[in-house]
Enzyme design. Sequence first.
Site, short mmCIF file in Angstrom:
data_model
loop_
_atom_site.label_atom_id
_atom_site.label_comp_id
_atom_site.label_asym_id
_atom_site.label_seq_id
_atom_site.Cartn_x
_atom_site.Cartn_y
_atom_site.Cartn_z
N ARG A 93 1.10 -12.01 4.71
CA ARG A 93 1.98 -11.34 4.08
C ARG A 93 3.68 -11.67 4.36
O ARG A 93 3.91 -11.50 5.66
CB ARG A 93 2.07 -9.83 4.48
CG ARG A 93 2.97 -8.85 3.72
CD ARG A 93 2.87 -7.44 4.00
NE ARG A 93 3.87 -6.86 3.32
CZ ARG A 93 4.65 -5.61 3.50
NH1 ARG A 93 4.24 -5.30 4.76
NH2 ARG A 93 5.52 -5.29 2.88
N GLU A 147 -4.06 -4.31 -0.40
CA GLU A 147 -3.09 -5.56 -0.22
C GLU A 147 -3.57 -6.59 0.48
O GLU A 147 -3.45 -7.74 0.28
CB GLU A 147 -1.72 -5.07 0.29
CG GLU A 147 -0.86 -4.13 -0.66
CD GLU A 147 0.15 -3.33 -0.01
OE1 GLU A 147 -0.28 -2.35 0.79
OE2 GLU A 147 1.29 -3.43 -0.03
N HIS A 193 6.38 -4.53 -2.68
CA HIS A 193 5.05 -3.78 -2.98
C HIS A 193 4.07 -4.67 -3.98
O HIS A 193 3.25 -4.05 -4.83
CB HIS A 193 4.91 -2.19 -3.56
CG HIS A 193 5.40 -1.35 -2.34
ND1 HIS A 193 6.02 -0.29 -2.72
CD2 HIS A 193 5.05 -1.35 -0.90
CE1 HIS A 193 6.45 0.23 -1.39
NE2 HIS A 193 5.78 -0.27 -0.38
N ARG A 238 13.61 7.41 3.68
CA ARG A 238 14.82 6.49 2.75
C ARG A 238 15.06 7.44 1.75
O ARG A 238 14.43 8.05 1.15
CB ARG A 238 14.03 5.18 2.24
CG ARG A 238 13.91 4.32 3.29
CD ARG A 238 13.11 2.87 2.73
NE ARG A 238 12.01 2.33 3.52
CZ ARG A 238 11.32 1.43 3.12
NH1 ARG A 238 11.00 1.29 1.86
NH2 ARG A 238 10.22 1.26 3.96
N ASN A 287 -0.30 -9.28 8.94
CA ASN A 287 0.76 -8.54 8.36
C ASN A 287 1.64 -8.33 9.85
O ASN A 287 1.67 -7.30 10.42
CB ASN A 287 0.43 -7.41 7.54
CG ASN A 287 1.46 -6.62 7.03
OD1 ASN A 287 2.87 -7.01 7.36
ND2 ASN A 287 1.35 -5.33 6.52
#
Length: 404
Positions: A92, A385, A181, A242, A7
């Site tokens: 990823r 993940e 996601h 965010r 990743n």
Amino acid sequence: MKILVINAGSSSLKYQLFDMEKREVLAKGNCERIGIGGHIEHKRLIGQPTVSEEDLSLPTHAEAIAAIVNKLTDRSVGVVRHMDEIDAVGHRVVQGGEAFRESVLITDEVIQVIEDCIPLAPLHNPANIMGINACRAVIGDVPMVAVFDTAFHHTMPKKAFTYALPIEYYTRDRVRHYGFHGTSHRYVAGRAAALLGRPVEELKLISCHMGNGSSICAIQCGESVDTSMGFTPVDGLPMGTRSGEIDPGVIQFLMGRYGYSIDEMLDILNKKSGILGISGISSDFRDVQTAKNKGDERARLAIDLFTYNCAKFVGSYAAAMNGLDAVIFTAGVGENDAAVRRDVSAYLSYLGCTLDENLNLSGGGERFISTPDSRTKLMVIPTNEELVIAQDTMDIVRNLAAPI
Ligand code: ADP
């Protein structure tokens, strides 16, 4: 079969090495400060578990991959004798645009299409490509697979993914909701079906991925039908730093009043807003919950705003699916923050959700946190993940080897 999962971020590179037969993580770690120094933390998880940390020079992702290879094959902290023992690498990749509806074997053409998606994800895809190229240069001829955050959401209907802009911005420029996601939402939906003992094709699920970045996904018959993140990951819920969805008029107003450039404005929306911006304390829910419990009003507002917006998305997705079987909480906050789960669940009684506060507060791992008679189930499912990436990689590589 041993699979290395990578990743790659712009200045960091996380990795895990899986033994797929034993369903075991052999080693994992993280290279940080790539390009501005260099640091590696490596954990061997089998035999005598060890942690080794080192500052070293990592000018580019290639040196980071070389450092990982060194650790994985090291006589004292390694887990393989030679990189030949690693059958495949799974990467990823954040943005696959409309081109990638599922994970794919990486070829020159695939890299080109991932590059073509850079305008859609200027912060993420370049780093993902650097990780892929570094692996090719350092590890050589091992099969590699790209697993996209966006791919799971390709099943969203047009009415869900289209922005109400002049249609040519979609037809010509591909401006639309993509969602992110996806590997996490896909994984927890599969696990929820297993726990419920029902085929995923029969279920209406809402997955709440709540971490530093957060998104909510409506999953009907095992397919994403709507999700809260949009063209970029700033959309949807307020998050650690965010803003989540915001009226564009606010952006125009603030840029006019303070003379911000668009980059400065985006920096505020991405890095200074959300839980951090409102609480003024931290983007980490643990710090903000502690402050809230001591009576800090801004911390209370930050948490309230987060849970209120989560509940609004859950309500809108129950409407979108015209029903709901279970709500799933996952990722750092969803898995660990019982107070957030309690506050969100409190809004959902009209949907038939009844929280069992004891189950919510106790235990760990995959579990129901609703009462046995709760018509709609509440569940905690730790996401994984990396395992999804490793599994997709294994499936694609096995198919390569299968006789035609
Ligand atoms: P990322 O989006 O970076 O993958 P994670 O899913 O790891 O993030 O979630 C990280 C966040 O989870 C932290 O910033 C913190 O707010 C939250 N978190 C982790 N552990 C706890 C905990 N025990 N209680 C509350 N929040 C937690």
